[in-house]
Motif scaffolding. Structure first.
Motif, PDB file in Angstrom:
ATOM      1  N   LEU A   1      -7.965   4.502  -1.299  1.00 15.53           N
ATOM      2  CA  LEU A   1      -7.193   3.295  -1.010  1.00 15.53           C
ATOM      3  C   LEU A   1      -8.148   2.235  -0.480  1.00 15.53           C
ATOM      4  CD1 LEU A   1      -4.596   1.667  -0.582  1.00 15.53           C
ATOM      5  CD2 LEU A   1      -4.270   2.874   1.585  1.00 15.53           C
TER       6      LEU A   1
ATOM      7  N   GLN B   1      -2.824  -4.641  -0.073  1.00 14.37           N
ATOM      8  CA  GLN B   1      -2.881  -5.364   1.192  1.00 14.37           C
ATOM      9  C   GLN B   1      -2.493  -4.444   2.338  1.00 14.37           C
ATOM     10  OE1 GLN B   1      -0.984  -9.369   3.322  1.00 14.37           O
ATOM     11  NE2 GLN B   1      -0.553  -8.957   1.172  1.00 14.37           N
ATOM     12  N   ALA B   2      -3.290  -4.448   3.402  1.00 12.75           N
ATOM     13  CA  ALA B   2      -2.999  -3.625   4.572  1.00 12.75           C
ATOM     14  C   ALA B   2      -1.740  -4.132   5.274  1.00 12.75           C
ATOM     15  CB  ALA B   2      -4.180  -3.652   5.539  1.00 12.75           C
TER      16      ALA B   2
ATOM     17  N   ARG C   1      -8.225  -1.261   1.103  1.00 12.47           N
ATOM     18  CA  ARG C   1      -7.326  -2.187   1.774  1.00 12.47           C
ATOM     19  C   ARG C   1      -7.917  -3.599   1.829  1.00 12.47           C
ATOM     20  NH1 ARG C   1      -5.731   2.261   6.375  1.00 12.47           N
ATOM     21  NH2 ARG C   1      -3.733   2.897   5.439  1.00 12.47           N
TER      22      ARG C   1
ATOM     23  N   TRP D   1      -7.384  -7.328   3.866  1.00 12.49           N
ATOM     24  CA  TRP D   1      -6.778  -8.036   4.997  1.00 12.49           C
ATOM     25  C   TRP D   1      -6.822  -9.539   4.739  1.00 12.49           C
ATOM     26  CZ3 TRP D   1      -9.398  -3.503   5.802  1.00 12.49           C
ATOM     27  CH2 TRP D   1      -8.719  -2.522   6.526  1.00 12.49           C
TER      28      TRP D   1
ATOM     29  N   GLY E   1     -12.966  -1.174   4.373  1.00  7.62           N
ATOM     30  CA  GLY E   1     -11.526  -1.098   4.157  1.00  7.62           C
ATOM     31  C   GLY E   1     -11.084   0.086   3.333  1.00  7.62           C
TER      32      GLY E   1
ATOM     33  N   ASP F   1      -4.168   0.330  10.525  1.00 10.97           N
ATOM     34  CA  ASP F   1      -4.891   0.437   9.253  1.00 10.97           C
ATOM     35  C   ASP F   1      -6.391   0.231   9.405  1.00 10.97           C
ATOM     36  OD1 ASP F   1      -2.738   1.104   7.731  1.00 10.97           O
ATOM     37  OD2 ASP F   1      -2.482  -0.847   6.774  1.00 10.97           O
TER      38      ASP F   1
ATOM     39  N   GLN G   1       0.671   3.551   5.018  1.00  9.30           N
ATOM     40  CA  GLN G   1       0.189   2.710   6.098  1.00  9.30           C
ATOM     41  C   GLN G   1       0.006   3.559   7.344  1.00  9.30           C
ATOM     42  OE1 GLN G   1       3.174  -0.038   7.798  1.00  9.30           O
ATOM     43  NE2 GLN G   1       4.602   0.703   6.226  1.00  9.30           N
TER      44      GLN G   1
ATOM     45  N   GLU H   1       0.834  -1.191   0.000  1.00  9.60           N
ATOM     46  CA  GLU H   1       0.000   0.000   0.000  1.00  9.60           C
ATOM     47  C   GLU H   1       0.882   1.259   0.000  1.00  9.60           C
ATOM     48  OE1 GLU H   1      -2.433   0.362   3.487  1.00  9.60           O
ATOM     49  OE2 GLU H   1      -0.889  -0.400   4.821  1.00  9.60           O
TER      50      GLU H   1
END
Length: 536
Positions: free
Chosen positions: A128, A101-102, A130, A132, A115, A107, A66, A63
């Motif tokens: 963004l 991906q976080a 995200r 998980w 997300g 996050d 963060q 990402e």
């Protein structure tokens, strides 16, 4: 050196005038560099011209920002590394969605229930999205496959890739997760999906199976190996089929694209047109092109010339106790492909052969923690730490440490003062798709007062011919290259850096994105665009 007060008045005045003229010339050079740079607003106009209202979705494993907890508060940290900082500039200009991906420990609390979080902090220019990966075995398997299999396979640095079926299954599952998130971001609209790097080699096939109307572009940022290396992968056909589901596949340099064409020709029944750079298989055509990437040169140059950076340089010198010392800088992820032990060996050899430099030169090695759960990286970290301790013990001079080791995930802007203070930047990669750190250093040296020592095994070496290029495998020559960089006459140092800056300034991240999107239009790859007949 003769003290300033003992030199004739006319000579001292002449020196001051010469330095003032040099600074003025540097400012003028910086102004010209900034003026000829492609700017975000120009990219925005190009996006509208080339794509109309077509939506853009970027997808990458890492990402761009963060959120982490520091000193009781939550901070947004811009990810270190060339890819994240470069693509962040593209996302700002295009206002799209970035799926990643976080990775930050804060996050979740900064994103909405789906997300999503607006970026960059305080400006909200893009979204963004995200992901998980909550299943521990899946997350670990995915990381081990990309870092323990694909990474060493493509970089060919004598680290054996590991082929584990469970990790391959995890890689497949995570690629499906990314495809799900991308399709959610796209909705029912036509879209261009920009996939990034080796983490998502199967994602295009997943998308294509569910949305044949999408335009899918994949940029592969690391080297592509020759067919003899790639053929040992048990799942080579699946990986190649995944990439051939793309409309356009990009590499940094032509050599890596040719390796890909050779690999497909050796492994799959297909029609390869080397002149056009295309592969036809099962009625679909994938175009293969090279797009050398560069950072946002203007942003870095302006930051490098700022009063805040000058103050930070002074604070760093005071903190490390290196006032008056020449500085050799290394900035890398702590990775075995970056040639850090080789660099340290050569630095030690230089101090051994040139004892007059002891106490007068310092190496600052910034190492961003990387893949700390893998044994190969744990071994590397321990070896580098012990190597630095030995160098400091052997070459310490009147309390002066020859090496300062910073093992920390620094924010991108925190690196700028280190670039600004470094007399020499050493990039000694054993194999690199491009390496943007060397270009960031050149962009930051607005005073033309630095020297770049560069491995010929980086993609950037094809462009940066005025760097001092030397193999990291040759300790003696690398040691001498470091010494030469420290002792270059001012005129040659300025001439080399000016030439490097002209190359880096000629193409920035916005040019990279504009050329890629221009090819999407020129090759008739836009959603809903009839494609011309292809050769059979």
């Amino acid at each position: 050196m003769e003290p300033e007060t003992e030199r004739p008045e006319t000579e001292r005045k002449g020196g001051r005038i010469l330095r003032a003229l040099t600074r003025a010339a540097a400012r003028e050079s910086q102004r010209r560099d900034v003026e000829r740079q492609t700017r975000p607003e120009q990219l925005e106009r190009s996006v509208r011209e080339y794509l109309g209202r077509t939506r853009i979705v970027i997808a990458s494993n890492r990402e761009p920002f963060q959120h982490v907890r520091r000193n009781g508060t939550v901070e947004a940290i811009r990810s270190a590394g060339g890819l994240a900082s470069a693509l962040d500039s593209v996302a700002r200009a295009t206002g799209g969605v970035w799926v990643a991906q976080a990775s930050g420990d804060a996050d979740r609390e900064t994103a909405d229930p789906f997300g999503r979080v607006s970026m960059p902090p305080g400006r909200e220019l893009y979204t963004l999205q995200r992901i998980w990966i909550d299943d521990y075995e899946r997350a670990q398997g995915f990381n081990r496959f990309v870092n323990g299999c694909l990474w060493p396979l493509c970089h060919i640095v004598h680290v054996r890739p590991h082929f584990v079926a469970a990790e391959w299954r995890a890689y497949q599952e995570v690629n499906r997760m990314f495809a799900d998130a991308i399709l959610e971001a796209v909705g029912d609209e036509p879209a261009i999906v920009l996939l990034q790097d080796y983490h998502l080699a199967l994602c295009a096939a997943e998308l294509r199976a569910r949305r044949r109307d999408l335009t899918i572009v994949h940029f592969w940022h690391i080297p592509w190996p020759n067919p003899e290396v790639f053929r040992i992968v048990p799942w080579k056909r699946e990986l190649l089929e995944g990439l051939l589901a793309c409309d356009l596949l990009g590499f940094h340099i032509r050599y890596h694209g040719m390796n890909f064409l050779d690999t497909v020709g050796a492994e799959l029944e297909s029609l390869i047109d080397r002149e056009r750079g295309s592969i036809r298989r099962r009625g679909r055509v994938t175009f293969v092109r090279d797009y050398p990437i560069s950072p946002d040169v203007t942003e870095i140059a302006l930051a490098g010339a700022s009063a805040g950076t000058a103050a930070s340089v002074q604070r760093i010198r005071e903190k490390l106790g290196i006032q008056g010392s020449r500085v050799i800088l290394g900035v890398d992820r702590l990775d075995y492909t970056k040639g850090i032990p080789e660099r340290l060996d050569a630095y030690g050899r230089m101090l051994e052969r040139h004892p007059e430099l002891r106490g007068r030169v310092t190496m600052i090695q910034i190492a961003v923690p990387s893949r700390v759960d893998l044994p190969e990286y744990q071994t590397l970290g321990k070896a580098v730490t012990e190597q630095i301790e030995r160098l400091n013990e052997r070459f310490e001079h009147d309390g002066h440490k020859p090496v300062h080791f910073i093992f920390e995930n620094l924010d991108f802007r925190e690196l700028i003062p280190y670039y600004a203070l470094a007399d020499v930047m050493a990039v000694t990669s054993l194999h690199d798709g491009m390496n943007l750190v060397c270009k960031e250093y050149v962009a930051a040296k607005v005073g033309l007062d630095g020297v770049l020592v560069l491995s010929p095994f980086t993609g950037a070496s094809r462009e940066l011919e005025h760097a001092i290029q030397v193999s990291p495998y040759d300790t003696e020559r690398l040691a001498e290259a470091l010494h030469r960089a420290l002792t270059l006459p001012d005129e040659e140092r300025t001439r080399r850096m000016r030439a490097l800056r002209e190359v880096v300034a000629a193409q920035n991240i916005y040019d990279w994105a504009r050329k890629l999107l221009r090819d999407v239009r020129r090759l008739h790859l836009l959603p809903g665009t009839p494609r011309p007949a292809t050769r059979r």
